[in-house]
Design a protein around this motif. Structure first.
Motif, PDB file in Angstrom:
ATOM      1  N   UNK A   1       0.845  -1.193   0.000  1.00  0.00           N
ATOM      2  CA  UNK A   1       0.000   0.000   0.000  1.00  0.00           C
ATOM      3  C   UNK A   1       0.879   1.242   0.000  1.00  0.00           C
ATOM      4  N   UNK A   2       0.520   2.208  -0.841  1.00  0.00           N
ATOM      5  CA  UNK A   2       1.255   3.461  -0.930  1.00  0.00           C
ATOM      6  C   UNK A   2       0.429   4.575  -0.306  1.00  0.00           C
ATOM      7  N   UNK A   3       1.055   5.353   0.558  1.00  0.00           N
ATOM      8  CA  UNK A   3       0.356   6.429   1.256  1.00  0.00           C
ATOM      9  C   UNK A   3       1.054   7.750   1.014  1.00  0.00           C
ATOM     10  N   UNK A   4       0.299   8.768   0.661  1.00  0.00           N
ATOM     11  CA  UNK A   4       0.869  10.106   0.477  1.00  0.00           C
ATOM     12  C   UNK A   4       1.182  10.728   1.815  1.00  0.00           C
ATOM     13  N   UNK A   5       2.302  11.426   1.894  1.00  0.00           N
ATOM     14  CA  UNK A   5       2.708  12.125   3.112  1.00  0.00           C
ATOM     15  C   UNK A   5       2.757  13.615   2.845  1.00  0.00           C
ATOM     16  N   UNK A   6       2.347  14.380   3.814  1.00  0.00           N
ATOM     17  CA  UNK A   6       2.401  15.838   3.695  1.00  0.00           C
ATOM     18  C   UNK A   6       3.514  16.350   4.596  1.00  0.00           C
ATOM     19  N   UNK A   7       4.466  17.041   4.008  1.00  0.00           N
ATOM     20  CA  UNK A   7       5.619  17.544   4.748  1.00  0.00           C
ATOM     21  C   UNK A   7       5.258  18.851   5.431  1.00  0.00           C
ATOM     22  N   UNK A   8       5.547  18.936   6.729  1.00  0.00           N
ATOM     23  CA  UNK A   8       5.287  20.158   7.483  1.00  0.00           C
ATOM     24  C   UNK A   8       6.597  20.914   7.693  1.00  0.00           C
ATOM     25  N   UNK A  80      14.970   4.103  -5.738  1.00  0.00           N
ATOM     26  CA  UNK A  80      13.700   3.972  -5.027  1.00  0.00           C
ATOM     27  C   UNK A  80      13.096   2.581  -5.213  1.00  0.00           C
ATOM     28  N   UNK A  81      12.426   2.053  -4.174  1.00  0.00           N
ATOM     29  CA  UNK A  81      11.796   0.730  -4.309  1.00  0.00           C
ATOM     30  C   UNK A  81      10.616   0.762  -5.276  1.00  0.00           C
ATOM     31  N   UNK A  82      10.304  -0.389  -5.834  1.00  0.00           N
ATOM     32  CA  UNK A  82       9.133  -0.508  -6.690  1.00  0.00           C
ATOM     33  C   UNK A  82       7.885  -0.332  -5.832  1.00  0.00           C
ATOM     34  N   UNK A  83       6.787   0.207  -6.365  1.00  0.00           N
ATOM     35  CA  UNK A  83       6.502   0.527  -7.764  1.00  0.00           C
ATOM     36  C   UNK A  83       6.870   1.958  -8.181  1.00  0.00           C
ATOM     37  N   UNK A 211       4.843   6.839   1.428  1.00  0.00           N
ATOM     38  CA  UNK A 211       5.348   5.685   2.178  1.00  0.00           C
ATOM     39  C   UNK A 211       4.803   4.419   1.550  1.00  0.00           C
ATOM     40  N   UNK A 212       5.564   3.339   1.633  1.00  0.00           N
ATOM     41  CA  UNK A 212       5.184   2.051   1.070  1.00  0.00           C
ATOM     42  C   UNK A 212       5.050   1.051   2.201  1.00  0.00           C
ATOM     43  N   UNK A 213       3.940   0.349   2.219  1.00  0.00           N
ATOM     44  CA  UNK A 213       3.666  -0.607   3.276  1.00  0.00           C
ATOM     45  C   UNK A 213       4.753  -1.679   3.327  1.00  0.00           C
ATOM     46  N   UNK A 214       5.334  -1.866   4.502  1.00  0.00           N
ATOM     47  CA  UNK A 214       6.360  -2.878   4.689  1.00  0.00           C
ATOM     48  C   UNK A 214       7.776  -2.367   4.505  1.00  0.00           C
ATOM     49  N   UNK A 215       7.916  -1.118   4.094  1.00  0.00           N
ATOM     50  CA  UNK A 215       9.245  -0.537   3.902  1.00  0.00           C
ATOM     51  C   UNK A 215       9.385   0.687   4.792  1.00  0.00           C
ATOM     52  N   UNK A 216      10.450   0.715   5.562  1.00  0.00           N
ATOM     53  CA  UNK A 216      10.670   1.826   6.479  1.00  0.00           C
ATOM     54  C   UNK A 216      11.112   3.061   5.701  1.00  0.00           C
TER      55      UNK A 216
END
Length: 261
Positions: A1-8, A80-83, A211-216
């Motif tokens: 799962x890919x999640x968008x992050x918002x930088x503060x 960068x990791x796939x995908x 962020x990618x699920x399973x990858x720090x």
């Protein structure tokens, strides 16, 4: 799962950026103020304000921006990791940059005959157009490794043509007794572009993290690279417009000189 992050951005970081920017502006003003009043200035501002030289230097600045933006953006994309990337190691990442540098070197070595045949301004126009094509193909195909390599080669050739043409315009448009000073000023513009390119890349990447699920950790998203390549296309178009201005100024200042520019 890919999640968008918002930088503060913290207030402290913003304050540091503003403080450094103000300091830089004040320092530049003091430098100009002193240089315009001393008998033997380090910089002859007549060379800076000359339209042909100024726009040729801007072309060099953008060429430097192209080169160092790509050298900063592409390795991160490859690592960068796939995908979102290709998940390649350090050696393969370095190999993928080879087409860009090979085209850059090849055009650099053959630029003499090319410029002699076509003239400086035509070479800069061709370089601008080829650079635009390179960024367009990167924008469309940066998820395909094979097409990425071809796009990098195109961009390497275009940016080197743009750079070499701009260098020669500067040299043939400068009085012989001021060549060293003029070329020093031109190099400052190139270094400015070399600094701006990585800064833009870093800004886009930090503002578009996922962020990618399973990858720090977090990584620049595809949107970051899209913005980088769109910026490259826009700047390539701007260089074409600058080329037109330079050609017009050279014609106006030619005074029947037998110089092919």
């Amino acid at each position: 799962m890919i999640t968008n992050l918002h930088v503060k951005f913290s207030p402290i970081n913003s304050l540091v950026i503003v403080s450094l920017s103000v300091t830089a502006i004040i320092s530049l003003w003091i430098f100009v103020y002193i240089e315009r009043r001393v008998k033997s200035p380090l910089v002859d501002f007549k060379l800076v304000t000359n339209k042909v030289l100024f726009f040729a230097n801007v072309l060099r600045m953008i060429a430097g921006l192209f080169m160092f933006a790509i050298l900063n953006a592409i390795p991160i994309l490859i690592r960068n990791p796939k995908p979102i990337g290709f998940d390649e190691g350090a050696i393969n990442t370095a190999s993928i940059i080879i087409p860009f540098m090979a085209a850059y070197l090849t055009i650099g070595l053959s630029s003499g005959p090319i410029i002699s045949k076509l003239g400086n301004t035509r070479v800069t126009v061709i370089g601008s157009v080829v650079s635009a094509i390179g960024f367009i193909t990167l924008l469309l195909f940066f998820h395909s490794l094979g097409l990425l390599l071809i796009s990098l080669a195109i961009l390497g050739a275009g940016s080197q043509l743009l750079h070499q043409g701009a260098v020669n315009i500067n040299l043939v448009s400068t009085p012989k007794n001021q060549t060293a000073i003029s070329f020093g000023i031109s190099n400052v513009f190139y270094l400015m572009g070399s600094a701006i390119g990585p800064t833009l890349v870093g800004m886009y990447m930090q503002s578009n993290q996922i962020s990618i699920n399973g990858i720090i950790g977090s990584f620049p998203s595809s949107q970051a690279y899209t913005m980088i390549f769109y910026t490259g296309i826009l700047l390539s178009i701007i260089t074409i417009l600058i080329d037109m201005i330079v050609m017009k100024e050279i014609r106006n200042n030619s005074n029947n000189q037998e110089v092919r520019v």
